[in-house]
Write an enzyme that holds these catalytic residues in place. Structure first.
Site, PDB file in Angstrom:
ATOM      1  N   ASN A  82       0.814  -1.217   0.000  1.00  0.00           N
ATOM      2  CA  ASN A  82       0.000   0.000   0.000  1.00  0.00           C
ATOM      3  C   ASN A  82       0.847   1.268   0.000  1.00  0.00           C
ATOM      4  O   ASN A  82       0.367   2.325  -0.412  1.00  0.00           O
ATOM      5  CB  ASN A  82      -0.915  -0.029   1.250  1.00  0.00           C
ATOM      6  CG  ASN A  82      -1.529   1.314   1.529  1.00  0.00           C
ATOM      7  OD1 ASN A  82      -2.460   1.727   0.842  1.00  0.00           O
ATOM      8  ND2 ASN A  82      -0.982   2.040   2.505  1.00  0.00           N
ATOM      9  N   GLN A 141      -4.175  10.973 -15.436  1.00  0.00           N
ATOM     10  CA  GLN A 141      -4.569  12.159 -14.672  1.00  0.00           C
ATOM     11  C   GLN A 141      -3.610  13.297 -14.953  1.00  0.00           C
ATOM     12  O   GLN A 141      -2.376  13.096 -14.900  1.00  0.00           O
ATOM     13  CB  GLN A 141      -4.612  11.845 -13.165  1.00  0.00           C
ATOM     14  CG  GLN A 141      -4.808  13.038 -12.258  1.00  0.00           C
ATOM     15  CD  GLN A 141      -6.144  13.770 -12.495  1.00  0.00           C
ATOM     16  OE1 GLN A 141      -7.018  13.309 -13.223  1.00  0.00           O
ATOM     17  NE2 GLN A 141      -6.262  14.939 -11.923  1.00  0.00           N
ATOM     18  N   TYR A 147       3.058   9.205 -11.416  1.00  0.00           N
ATOM     19  CA  TYR A 147       2.184   8.357 -10.587  1.00  0.00           C
ATOM     20  C   TYR A 147       1.377   7.382 -11.468  1.00  0.00           C
ATOM     21  O   TYR A 147       1.272   6.188 -11.151  1.00  0.00           O
ATOM     22  CB  TYR A 147       1.255   9.268  -9.790  1.00  0.00           C
ATOM     23  CG  TYR A 147       0.389   8.600  -8.760  1.00  0.00           C
ATOM     24  CD1 TYR A 147       0.906   8.239  -7.509  1.00  0.00           C
ATOM     25  CD2 TYR A 147      -0.962   8.354  -9.005  1.00  0.00           C
ATOM     26  CE1 TYR A 147       0.091   7.651  -6.546  1.00  0.00           C
ATOM     27  CE2 TYR A 147      -1.778   7.776  -8.053  1.00  0.00           C
ATOM     28  CZ  TYR A 147      -1.249   7.429  -6.826  1.00  0.00           C
ATOM     29  OH  TYR A 147      -2.049   6.846  -5.871  1.00  0.00           O
TER      30      TYR A 147
HETATM   31  N1  CAA Z   1      -7.093  19.280 -17.283  1.00  0.00           N
HETATM   32  C1  CAA Z   1      -6.714  20.134 -18.261  1.00  0.00           C
HETATM   33  N2  CAA Z   1      -6.031  21.235 -18.044  1.00  0.00           N
HETATM   34  C2  CAA Z   1      -5.716  21.546 -16.798  1.00  0.00           C
HETATM   35  C3  CAA Z   1      -6.079  20.698 -15.718  1.00  0.00           C
HETATM   36  C4  CAA Z   1      -6.794  19.542 -16.018  1.00  0.00           C
HETATM   37  N3  CAA Z   1      -7.200  18.698 -15.058  1.00  0.00           N
HETATM   38  N4  CAA Z   1      -5.602  21.239 -14.583  1.00  0.00           N
HETATM   39  C5  CAA Z   1      -4.963  22.380 -14.933  1.00  0.00           C
HETATM   40  N5  CAA Z   1      -5.056  22.560 -16.249  1.00  0.00           N
HETATM   41  C6  CAA Z   1      -4.502  23.668 -17.048  1.00  0.00           C
HETATM   42  C7  CAA Z   1      -4.715  25.006 -16.379  1.00  0.00           C
HETATM   43  O1  CAA Z   1      -5.953  25.542 -16.726  1.00  0.00           O
HETATM   44  C8  CAA Z   1      -3.553  25.806 -16.985  1.00  0.00           C
HETATM   45  O2  CAA Z   1      -3.848  26.122 -18.308  1.00  0.00           O
HETATM   46  P1  CAA Z   1      -3.136  27.341 -19.104  1.00  0.00           P
HETATM   47  O3  CAA Z   1      -1.658  26.996 -19.164  1.00  0.00           O
HETATM   48  O4  CAA Z   1      -3.773  27.327 -20.424  1.00  0.00           O
HETATM   49  O5  CAA Z   1      -3.415  28.553 -18.275  1.00  0.00           O
HETATM   50  C9  CAA Z   1      -2.463  24.781 -17.014  1.00  0.00           C
HETATM   51  O6  CAA Z   1      -3.094  23.499 -17.085  1.00  0.00           O
HETATM   52  C10 CAA Z   1      -1.604  24.809 -15.768  1.00  0.00           C
HETATM   53  O7  CAA Z   1      -0.477  24.008 -16.035  1.00  0.00           O
HETATM   54  P2  CAA Z   1       0.755  24.052 -15.060  1.00  0.00           P
HETATM   55  O8  CAA Z   1       1.811  23.147 -15.563  1.00  0.00           O
HETATM   56  O9  CAA Z   1       1.132  25.477 -14.770  1.00  0.00           O
HETATM   57  O10 CAA Z   1       0.110  23.370 -13.786  1.00  0.00           O
HETATM   58  P3  CAA Z   1       0.217  23.828 -12.288  1.00  0.00           P
HETATM   59  O11 CAA Z   1       1.651  23.913 -11.950  1.00  0.00           O
HETATM   60  O12 CAA Z   1      -0.660  24.988 -12.041  1.00  0.00           O
HETATM   61  O13 CAA Z   1      -0.471  22.607 -11.492  1.00  0.00           O
HETATM   62  C11 CAA Z   1      -0.776  20.344 -10.838  1.00  0.00           C
HETATM   63  C12 CAA Z   1      -0.397  21.297 -11.967  1.00  0.00           C
HETATM   64  C13 CAA Z   1       0.102  20.557  -9.604  1.00  0.00           C
HETATM   65  C14 CAA Z   1      -0.521  18.937 -11.330  1.00  0.00           C
HETATM   66  C15 CAA Z   1      -2.238  20.510 -10.448  1.00  0.00           C
HETATM   67  O14 CAA Z   1      -3.039  20.460 -11.633  1.00  0.00           O
HETATM   68  C16 CAA Z   1      -2.699  19.428  -9.504  1.00  0.00           C
HETATM   69  O15 CAA Z   1      -2.406  19.412  -8.321  1.00  0.00           O
HETATM   70  N6  CAA Z   1      -3.504  18.500 -10.018  1.00  0.00           N
HETATM   71  C17 CAA Z   1      -4.036  17.373  -9.195  1.00  0.00           C
HETATM   72  C18 CAA Z   1      -3.484  16.114  -9.667  1.00  0.00           C
HETATM   73  C19 CAA Z   1      -4.215  15.017  -8.948  1.00  0.00           C
HETATM   74  O16 CAA Z   1      -5.382  14.740  -9.178  1.00  0.00           O
HETATM   75  N7  CAA Z   1      -3.546  14.345  -8.068  1.00  0.00           N
HETATM   76  C20 CAA Z   1      -4.146  13.257  -7.357  1.00  0.00           C
HETATM   77  C21 CAA Z   1      -3.491  13.129  -6.031  1.00  0.00           C
HETATM   78  S1  CAA Z   1      -4.313  11.923  -5.013  1.00  0.00           S
HETATM   79  C22 CAA Z   1      -3.916  10.463  -5.710  1.00  0.00           C
HETATM   80  O17 CAA Z   1      -3.139  10.370  -6.610  1.00  0.00           O
HETATM   81  C23 CAA Z   1      -4.553   9.254  -5.102  1.00  0.00           C
HETATM   82  C24 CAA Z   1      -5.179   8.433  -6.112  1.00  0.00           C
HETATM   83  O18 CAA Z   1      -4.681   7.376  -6.423  1.00  0.00           O
HETATM   84  C25 CAA Z   1      -6.465   8.849  -6.721  1.00  0.00           C
END
Ligand code: CAA
Length: 240
Positions: A82, A141, A147
């Site tokens: 896990n 994702q 990941y």
């Molecule tokens: N889909 C499409 N576009 C997206 C998006 C998405 N889901 N999320 C952000 N964007 C876009 C934004 O609108 C922005 O667009 P513009 O460049 O046109 O303005 C751009 O992407 C931002 O890109 P950056 O590279 O600057 O991204 P960031 O640094 O702001 O953040 C990130 C990126 C840190 C990955 C953030 O999106 C994030 O935290 N995402 C969550 C990821 C996630 O779901 N993690 C799961 C963790 S829990 C887990 O993993 C357990 C499990 O098994 C389920």
């Protein structure tokens, strides 16, 4: 004599819920942890489940950790891999360290731990291994190339090892949780999480206990015909 289960990353989140449910169901449980000593002490005090610390990304430490558990408690019948981390970043910003650390813990940890227990299971002709993957291995994702790659690797690893274990009564399955109410998911920025929640038909996070029920099902002696599969528990977010 009840079976012995080792749960990695077993003092918090899905691991802790699994360790507690297995204990409640009559298994003798040992919980591995690494880095979260305070949480581990609180978990041990609350549950009286023994805890042992080592880094599953470290091959030698995993060998030594498993050997110590076997010495103290007896042979390991059930392994729940896990332990996992995230280092979310879009690929154009991802550092080699963010890539490597996730691969090393989430996928390398599976190899290291399975390698440490598999010979004993083969000799005793019994084993139950559950590898925790993720819905994001199946769906992909944004921000998780590392990941998603590691967790998808876990599924391929599971299928290959299931083939190898079949003739020795060792089942190997993956469990792919959806977004679950744990520290890992709480670390996702609020606005991002809101969007994710909107994509979950059941409209909420899973509880860790809801995921643990899947592990309990897969590790049962009676589950001997279930092997090489991936059990999704994701609130309908992704239907493979
Ligand atoms: N889909 C499409 N576009 C997206 C998006 C998405 N889901 N999320 C952000 N964007 C876009 C934004 O609108 C922005 O667009 P513009 O460049 O046109 O303005 C751009 O992407 C931002 O890109 P950056 O590279 O600057 O991204 P960031 O640094 O702001 O953040 C990130 C990126 C840190 C990955 C953030 O999106 C994030 O935290 N995402 C969550 C990821 C996630 O779901 N993690 C799961 C963790 S829990 C887990 O993993 C357990 C499990 O098994 C389920």
């Amino acid at each position: 004599m009840s079976r012995i289960a080792l749960v990695t990353g077993g003092v918090s989140g899905i691991g802790a819920a699994t360790a507690k449910l297995l204990q409640k169901s009559g298994y003798r449980v040992v919980a591995n942890f690494f880095g979260n000593d305070v949480e581990a002490a609180a978990f041990a005090a609350e549950t009286s489940i023994p805890t042992r610390s080592w880094d599953v990304a470290d091959f030698a430490a995993s060998q030594a950790g498993v050997a110590a558990v076997v010495q103290d408690f007896g042979p390991i019948d059930i392994l729940v891999n896990n332990a996992g981390i995230t280092r979310d970043s879009t690929l154009h910003k991802m550092t080699p360290e963010q890539w490597r650390s996730v691969i090393d813990v989430d996928l390398g940890g599976c190899f290291n731990m399975c390698r440490a227990v598999i010979e004993g299971m083969r000799e005793r002709r019994f084993g139950r291994i559950v590898n925790i993957s993720s819905v994001n291995a199946l769906s992909g994702q944004f921000g998780q190339t590392n990941y998603a790659a590691a967790k998808a690797g876990v599924i391929g690893f599971t299928k290959a090892l299931a083939l190898e274990g079949a003739s020795r009564n060792i089942t190997v399955n993956a469990l792919a949780p959806g977004y679950t109410d744990t520290g890992m998911v709480k670390a996702v920025p609020e606005t991002v999480l809101q969007g994710i929640l909107e994509g979950i038909p059941i409209s909420r996070l899973a509880t860790p206990e809801e995921i643990a029920r899947g592990v309990l099902f897969l590790v049962a002696d009676e589950a001997g015909f279930i092997t090489g599969t991936t059990l999704s528990i994701n609130g309908g977010k992704y239907m493979a």
